[in-house]
Write a protein that holds these residues in place. Structure first.
Motif, short mmCIF file in Angstrom:
data_model
loop_
_atom_site.label_atom_id
_atom_site.label_comp_id
_atom_site.label_asym_id
_atom_site.label_seq_id
_atom_site.Cartn_x
_atom_site.Cartn_y
_atom_site.Cartn_z
N SER A 68 -26.13 -9.50 7.83
CA SER A 68 -27.30 -8.44 7.24
C SER A 68 -26.50 -7.26 6.45
O SER A 68 -25.62 -6.84 7.20
N PRO A 69 -27.16 -6.68 5.39
CA PRO A 69 -26.53 -5.48 4.98
C PRO A 69 -26.60 -4.19 5.97
O PRO A 69 -26.01 -3.19 5.78
N LEU A 70 -27.37 -4.44 6.76
CA LEU A 70 -27.78 -3.33 7.71
C LEU A 70 -26.77 -3.39 8.76
O LEU A 70 -26.34 -4.45 9.33
N GLU A 84 -16.37 -7.28 -5.60
CA GLU A 84 -15.49 -8.40 -5.81
C GLU A 84 -15.06 -8.62 -7.20
O GLU A 84 -14.71 -9.79 -7.52
N GLY A 85 -14.59 -7.67 -7.67
CA GLY A 85 -13.72 -7.51 -9.20
C GLY A 85 -14.65 -7.63 -10.27
O GLY A 85 -14.22 -7.74 -11.23
N HIS A 115 -34.98 -5.41 -2.53
CA HIS A 115 -33.79 -4.30 -2.82
C HIS A 115 -32.42 -5.00 -2.58
O HIS A 115 -32.20 -5.73 -1.46
N PRO A 116 -31.58 -4.61 -3.15
CA PRO A 116 -30.13 -5.08 -3.43
C PRO A 116 -29.50 -4.37 -2.04
O PRO A 116 -29.93 -3.45 -1.07
N SER A 117 -28.39 -5.24 -1.55
CA SER A 117 -27.65 -4.83 -0.17
C SER A 117 -27.30 -3.25 -0.18
O SER A 117 -27.25 -2.68 0.64
N CYS A 118 -26.74 -2.95 -1.28
CA CYS A 118 -26.48 -1.46 -1.54
C CYS A 118 -27.55 -0.15 -1.35
O CYS A 118 -27.12 0.83 -0.77
N THR A 119 -28.79 -0.85 -1.06
CA THR A 119 -29.96 0.16 -0.62
C THR A 119 -29.65 0.37 0.85
O THR A 119 -30.05 1.15 1.48
N THR A 138 -21.39 -2.68 -3.04
CA THR A 138 -21.68 -2.48 -4.25
C THR A 138 -22.59 -3.43 -5.02
O THR A 138 -21.95 -4.68 -5.20
N CYS A 139 -23.58 -3.20 -5.71
CA CYS A 139 -24.34 -4.04 -6.40
C CYS A 139 -24.56 -4.01 -7.90
O CYS A 139 -24.55 -2.65 -8.61
#
Length: 202
Positions: free
Chosen positions: A46-48, A89-90, A165-169, A175-176
Motif C-alpha cells: 500500500s502507498p500508505l 523508475e527512470g 488517486h495516484p500513489s503520490c497522494t 513519483t507519479c
C-alpha cells in the motif's frame, strides 16, 4: 517487495475483472470501492505507510452517479504527441493515441504508455484538484496496471465514479505521472475518490 508487489497487481487485476463482470455498474463500483480500501488499508505494498494504515478507515468517496459513466468512442484523428514523464523508475514515455469526449466534462487525451507491454493511460485533473481531490489529478484508466473498465470496437468504458488517486497522494516518496495539458478540464467532477477532511494523507 517484488513478490508482494506481484500479489498487489494480481489482486488489482482480479478486482477489475470482477468489476467488468458485475451485474450492473453501480454494484461493480461498490466491489471496487471495498476492494481498493482493503488493499490500501492492509496490503504491504500500500502507498500508505504503516502508521497511516493503522488508522485507515477508507478513502472518502463521492456517491455513485450513473450519468458519469460513458461508453466513449476513441477519436484517433489527433496529431501525434510524445511526452517524457519523470518517475521514480527512470521515466515514462507517453504517446497520445486519441481523445474521448465525456459529456459536459469535455475532451480528454488518451495515452499509450511506452515500454515493455504498454497500456492505455487516462488521467484527469478537473476543477476539484487542489481542494477536494489531489492537486496533480486522478487516474481513470491505467491498463498496464489492470485499471481497465472494458470497451469494444474502438471504444473505452470511462466511468468517472472510478477516478482514483495516484500513489503520490498518499506518500510524497512516490513519483507519479500527472495529467498533461490535454487531460485538464475546469469542470468540477464530484465523483470518485476524495481527499480526507484534513486535505492530506500525510
Amino acid at each position: 517487495m517484488t513478490l508482494t508487489l506481484l500479489d498487489w497487481r494480481r489482486r488489482v487485476a482480479t478486482l477489475y475483472a470482477d468489476v467488468r463482470a458485475a451485474e450492473d455498474p453501480e454494484s461493480g463500483w461498490a466491489l471496487w470501492r471495498t476492494g481498493r480500501d482493503a488493499l490500501l488499508g492492509s496490503h504491504p505494498d500500500s502507498p500508505l505507510d504503516a502508521a497511516a494504515r493503522s488508522g485507515f478507515t477508507g478513502v472518502p468517496m463521492a456517491p455513485y452517479d450513473p450519468a458519469l459513466r460513458f461508453d466513449a468512442p476513441v477519436d484517433t484523428d489527433v496529431e501525434p504527441l510524445q511526452l517524457g514523464v519523470p518517475t521514480g523508475e527512470g521515466g515514462l514515455v507517453l504517446h497520445r493515441i486519441g481523445r474521448v469526449t465525456l459529456g459536459d466534462v469535455g475532451r480528454l487525451d488518451v495515452w499509450w504508455t511506452g515500454g515493455y507491454g504498454g497500456g492505455v493511460f487516462l488521467p484527469l485533473r478537473d476543477g476539484s484538484a487542489g481542494t477536494t481531490t489531489y492537486g496533480g489529478g486522478r487516474y481513470l484508466l491505467d491498463t498496464v496496471k489492470s485499471a481497465d473498465l472494458g470497451g469494444t470496437g474502438g471504444r473505452l468504458v470511462v466511468d468517472l465514479n472510478f477516478a482514483y488517486h495516484p500513489s503520490c497522494t498518499y506518500d510524497p516518496q512516490w513519483t507519479c505521472p500527472l495529467a498533461p495539458e490535454g487531460n485538464r478540464v475546469p469542470t468540477v467532477v464530484t465523483a470518485g475518490e476524495q481527499l480526507p477532511a484534513s486535505g492530506s494523507w500525510y
